[in-house]
Each structure stands twice: as C-alpha cells, then as structure tokens.
Design an enzyme around this catalytic site. Structure first.
Site, PDB file in Angstrom:
ATOM      1  N   TYR A  52       0.845  -1.208   0.000  1.00 60.63           N
ATOM      2  CA  TYR A  52       0.000   0.000   0.000  1.00 60.63           C
ATOM      3  C   TYR A  52       0.877   1.255   0.000  1.00 60.63           C
ATOM      4  O   TYR A  52       0.363   2.360  -0.142  1.00 60.63           O
ATOM      5  CB  TYR A  52      -0.925   0.051   1.225  1.00 60.63           C
ATOM      6  CG  TYR A  52      -1.891  -1.083   1.385  1.00 60.63           C
ATOM      7  CD1 TYR A  52      -2.109  -2.015   0.372  1.00 60.63           C
ATOM      8  CD2 TYR A  52      -2.612  -1.239   2.564  1.00 60.63           C
ATOM      9  CE1 TYR A  52      -2.998  -3.070   0.549  1.00 60.63           C
ATOM     10  CE2 TYR A  52      -3.510  -2.280   2.740  1.00 60.63           C
ATOM     11  CZ  TYR A  52      -3.685  -3.191   1.734  1.00 60.63           C
ATOM     12  OH  TYR A  52      -4.567  -4.230   1.920  1.00 60.63           O
ATOM     13  N   HIS A 110       0.573 -11.680   1.944  1.00 63.26           N
ATOM     14  CA  HIS A 110      -0.516 -10.933   1.289  1.00 63.26           C
ATOM     15  C   HIS A 110      -1.326 -11.804   0.317  1.00 63.26           C
ATOM     16  O   HIS A 110      -2.542 -11.710   0.264  1.00 63.26           O
ATOM     17  CB  HIS A 110       0.086  -9.718   0.571  1.00 63.26           C
ATOM     18  CG  HIS A 110      -0.861  -8.580   0.418  1.00 63.26           C
ATOM     19  ND1 HIS A 110      -0.469  -7.269   0.428  1.00 63.26           N
ATOM     20  CD2 HIS A 110      -2.204  -8.547   0.236  1.00 63.26           C
ATOM     21  CE1 HIS A 110      -1.522  -6.483   0.270  1.00 63.26           C
ATOM     22  NE2 HIS A 110      -2.585  -7.242   0.152  1.00 63.26           N
TER      23      HIS A 110
HETATM   24  N1  LIG Z   1      -5.556  -8.696   1.997  1.00 65.02           N
HETATM   25  C1  LIG Z   1      -5.977  -8.246   0.852  1.00 65.02           C
HETATM   26  O1  LIG Z   1      -5.710  -8.828  -0.212  1.00 65.02           O
HETATM   27  C2  LIG Z   1      -6.810  -6.990   0.830  1.00 65.02           C
HETATM   28  C3  LIG Z   1      -7.438  -6.590  -0.360  1.00 65.02           C
HETATM   29  C4  LIG Z   1      -8.222  -5.426  -0.322  1.00 65.02           C
HETATM   30  C5  LIG Z   1      -8.359  -4.697   0.855  1.00 65.02           C
HETATM   31  N2  LIG Z   1      -7.700  -5.086   1.997  1.00 65.02           N
HETATM   32  C6  LIG Z   1      -7.826  -4.321   3.275  1.00 65.02           C
HETATM   33  O2  LIG Z   1      -9.228  -4.185   3.571  1.00 65.02           O
HETATM   34  C7  LIG Z   1      -9.524  -2.822   3.810  1.00 65.02           C
HETATM   35  C8  LIG Z   1     -10.970  -2.502   3.479  1.00 65.02           C
HETATM   36  O3  LIG Z   1     -11.266  -2.815   2.139  1.00 65.02           O
HETATM   37  P1  LIG Z   1     -11.472  -1.700   1.001  1.00 65.02           P
HETATM   38  O4  LIG Z   1     -10.767  -0.448   1.380  1.00 65.02           O
HETATM   39  O5  LIG Z   1     -11.119  -2.356  -0.273  1.00 65.02           O
HETATM   40  O6  LIG Z   1     -13.056  -1.479   0.943  1.00 65.02           O
HETATM   41  P2  LIG Z   1     -14.241  -1.213   1.984  1.00 65.02           P
HETATM   42  O7  LIG Z   1     -13.734  -0.969   3.340  1.00 65.02           O
HETATM   43  O8  LIG Z   1     -15.251  -2.313   1.759  1.00 65.02           O
HETATM   44  O9  LIG Z   1     -14.896   0.125   1.381  1.00 65.02           O
HETATM   45  C9  LIG Z   1     -14.207   1.352   1.387  1.00 65.02           C
HETATM   46  C10 LIG Z   1     -15.056   2.373   0.628  1.00 65.02           C
HETATM   47  O10 LIG Z   1     -16.329   2.521   1.273  1.00 65.02           O
HETATM   48  C11 LIG Z   1     -16.571   3.902   1.573  1.00 65.02           C
HETATM   49  N3  LIG Z   1     -17.269   3.908   2.877  1.00 65.02           N
HETATM   50  C12 LIG Z   1     -16.749   3.550   4.082  1.00 65.02           C
HETATM   51  N4  LIG Z   1     -17.674   3.657   5.043  1.00 65.02           N
HETATM   52  C13 LIG Z   1     -18.812   4.076   4.451  1.00 65.02           C
HETATM   53  C14 LIG Z   1     -20.110   4.379   4.931  1.00 65.02           C
HETATM   54  N5  LIG Z   1     -20.414   4.257   6.221  1.00 65.02           N
HETATM   55  N6  LIG Z   1     -21.051   4.799   4.021  1.00 65.02           N
HETATM   56  C15 LIG Z   1     -20.747   4.915   2.704  1.00 65.02           C
HETATM   57  N7  LIG Z   1     -19.528   4.642   2.188  1.00 65.02           N
HETATM   58  C16 LIG Z   1     -18.563   4.234   3.056  1.00 65.02           C
HETATM   59  C17 LIG Z   1     -15.200   4.547   1.625  1.00 65.02           C
HETATM   60  O11 LIG Z   1     -15.299   5.915   1.261  1.00 65.02           O
HETATM   61  P3  LIG Z   1     -14.510   7.112   2.030  1.00 65.02           P
HETATM   62  O12 LIG Z   1     -13.136   6.632   2.364  1.00 65.02           O
HETATM   63  O13 LIG Z   1     -14.521   8.200   1.026  1.00 65.02           O
HETATM   64  O14 LIG Z   1     -15.328   7.452   3.266  1.00 65.02           O
HETATM   65  C18 LIG Z   1     -14.435   3.763   0.563  1.00 65.02           C
HETATM   66  O15 LIG Z   1     -14.715   4.281  -0.727  1.00 65.02           O
HETATM   67  C19 LIG Z   1      -8.496  -2.080   2.936  1.00 65.02           C
HETATM   68  O16 LIG Z   1      -8.404  -0.714   3.253  1.00 65.02           O
HETATM   69  C20 LIG Z   1      -7.267  -2.896   3.226  1.00 65.02           C
HETATM   70  O17 LIG Z   1      -6.721  -2.518   4.484  1.00 65.02           O
HETATM   71  C21 LIG Z   1      -6.943  -6.239   1.994  1.00 65.02           C
END
Ligand SMILES: NC(=O)c1ccc[n+]([C@@H]2O[C@H](COP(=O)([O-])OP(=O)(O)OC[C@H]3O[C@@H](n4cnc5c(N)ncnc54)[C@H](OP(=O)(O)O)[C@@H]3O)[C@@H](O)[C@H]2O)c1
Length: 280
Positions: A52, A110
């Site tokens: 990241y 990862h």
């Molecule tokens: N291990 C892996 O392979 C892997 C892969 C992907 C992700 N991850 C981890 O998982 C974490 C979370 O996944 P993600 O970031 O992909 O997606 P997520 O948490 O499912 O969604 C994030 C999105 O949702 C929006 N959001 C958050 N809360 C909200 C709410 N209450 N109402 C409306 N919209 C909302 C955010 O917007 P704003 O920020 O603009 O508020 C952002 O655009 C990542 O940050 C990372 O740390 C790990």
C-alpha cells in the site's frame, strides 16, 4: 463518546479487536490525518501492507496519537515478490523501519501466489520473525484450504488469521467454516464491498430501516455476528464513527440468513481467485 470495540483471542493467545480500520489508499499528510481521526474515533486495529506504500503514514499517525503503542494493534503484509526466505526477512525489517515501529502485532502473507509457489518459505520467515520479536502474531491473506494444509504439513504451524475477501455478495461460507474448524479467525477485506451497489440493495435497506441503522452498519454487524473481523476503510470521520456504532443492536437469525442468501458464485469485486490470481 468513544465506542468500545469487543476483542477476540487468537489461537496463540494474542488479543485482537473484533473490528479494525483498513488503510488502503490513505497516504501522505491527508492519510495520516484520516488514520489519526480513526484512532480518536476508537479504532485500535490498523491494517496496512508493504504494497500500500503507506506503512510510514500509519507510523506517522501512531506518532501523532496520545494512545499508547501497546493499546494499538498494527498489521502489515508481505508482498508476493519477496516470498524467498531471505527477502521475506529483510522485507519484514524494512516494514518495521518504514513505520518506525519495534514490532507489528500481526504480519500476513498478502497472497499465496501458488504458481510462483514460494509461500511455504515465506511462512517459515514469518515463524522465525515471530521468534525474534518482530511480530506478535502471524497469519495469511487469501489462502485456500490446500495452501493452509501445506503450511501445516511442512512447518507444523497454522496461521492465527486468514484475511479474505468477504462481503454480502461473496460471503465465503466454506472458507470461513474451514478456518473456524482449524481455530483460524477470518478477517474480512472489502467488508462493505467498497460501498458499491450492495449499499442500494433492497433487502439490506429493509433490515436497516427495521433497526434504525444504515446499510453499512447492518453489513458490519453481520460480519461481527459471523465471527469475522471486518476492516472497513473510510477517510471520512463521520463514516468512521458510523462503522463502529454496531454494538447496540442484534440481527435476528432470519435476518442473518437473508443476508447470507445474497452471496453469488461470481460475487468477487475484481475476480481475484487466489487459486490463479497472483500479486507481486
Ligand atoms: N488482503 C488483501 O488482499 C486486501 C485486499 C483489499 C483490501 N484489503 C484491506 O481491507 C480494507 C478494506 O477494504 P477496502 O478499502 O477495499 O473497501 P471497503 O472498506 O469495503 O470500502 C471502502 C469504501 O467505502 C466507503 N465507505 C466507508 N464507510 C462508508 C459508509 N459508512 N457509508 C458509505 N460509504 C462508506 C469509503 O469511502 P470514504 O473513504 O470516502 O469514506 C471507501 O470508498 C483495505 O483498506 C485494506 O486494508 C486487503
């Protein structure tokens, strides 16, 4: 008022918050500020990764907060290009230097990258890094049963955590069951499916209205009741608070079932099947 987030105990005795904060795409000064807000809002588990390119941003947020280091729970991840044992050890050290930390609470592989097929030596490096005090607990992401079986057979050590894509459109019931049967806690990435069309789903909206909650809160409560640790990301302080205000209501078994039924065989966000997809 700061929400109190309940905790879980992993199979190695390490205690982890049952909801965390995703940091993907939170970088630089704005990123550090957003992560700092998350800590102020009550999050203690911060999820970053070498790939990241924001371990330093997480470290900066940790430097800025008055919350003691031992009350935080910081995770990072080893990228696919550094699975060879010596590279993995160096990368873990580099992850620590980047964040200016003495230890990570959790470090994960990862992706398994099974075609490259070096994840067992990467795992051995994590096992040793834990012995050396660099890491308190060790786990993986995106591992399937065949990958986990190999870790068990070749090293005798199973991960404490398997972080997998999990949301209502792709709920991974079988992998979660496998994890649970082997005392591995499931962590859900993209837990709200990046707030895509899932947020508009009529069934979820109906359940949310019944509880006087938002759809996001219903989804995050569903993860919690499944026993999975969700790590939602939000740069927005009000959404950060919304996403952990989930401990004052309960979904009924029928509501849990209705959400379970939304899963689809091809529900992955970006079609990243760990049996074939590799990330470096
Ligand atoms: N291990 C892996 O392979 C892997 C892969 C992907 C992700 N991850 C981890 O998982 C974490 C979370 O996944 P993600 O970031 O992909 O997606 P997520 O948490 O499912 O969604 C994030 C999105 O949702 C929006 N959001 C958050 N809360 C909200 C709410 N209450 N109402 C409306 N919209 C909302 C955010 O917007 P704003 O920020 O603009 O508020 C952002 O655009 C990542 O940050 C990372 O740390 C790990």
């Amino acid at each position: 008022m700061i929400n109190q987030i309940p905790v879980k105990t992993l199979h190695d005795g390490v205690v982890i918050p049952s909801v965390g904060f995703g940091t993907y795409q939170l970088k630089g000064s704005q990123g550090a500020q957003a992560i700092n807000h998350a800590i102020t809002n009550g999050y203690r588990l911060l999820d970053t990764a070498y790939n990241y390119e924001n371990e330093a941003t997480v470290g900066e947020a940790v430097r800025r907060t008055t919350v003691p280091r031992e009350e935080l729970f910081i995770t990072s991840k080893l990228p696919g290009r550094y699975h060879h044992y010596d590279d993995a050890v160096t990368t873990i050290q580099e992850s620590l230097y980047r964040a200016n930390l003495d230890y990570y609470d959790l470090y994960l592989i990862h992706w398994p990258n099974p075609i490259q097929d070096h994840y067992v030596e990467a795992w051995q490096a994590l096992i040793d890094a834990k012995k050396w005090g660099y890491i308190r607990s060790i786990g993986v992401c995106n591992f399937m049963p065949e990958h986990l079986e190999r870790l068990k057979e070749e090293t005798g050590v199973l991960p404490t955590i398997n972080q997998i894509e999990c949301h209502p459109f792709f709920n991974q019931a079988e992998q979660r069951k496998w994890n649970e049967e082997h005392q591995i806690v499931t962590e859900s990435w993209s837990p709200i499916a990046r707030a895509n069309e899932v947020i508009e789903h009529k069934e979820l909206q109906k359940i949310a209205t019944q509880h006087g909650k938002t759809v996001t809160q219903v989804i995050l409560r569903w993860h919690y009741q499944l026993g999975a640790i969700a790590i939602p990301k939000s740069a927005t302080p009000s959404r950060q608070r919304e996403n952990i205000a989930i401990f004052d209501f309960e979904l009924t078994p029928a509501e849990m079932e209705a959400i379970n039924d939304l899963t689809k065989p091809h529900g992955r966000i970006n079609d990243q099947n760990p049996a074939e997809y590799e990330e470096f």
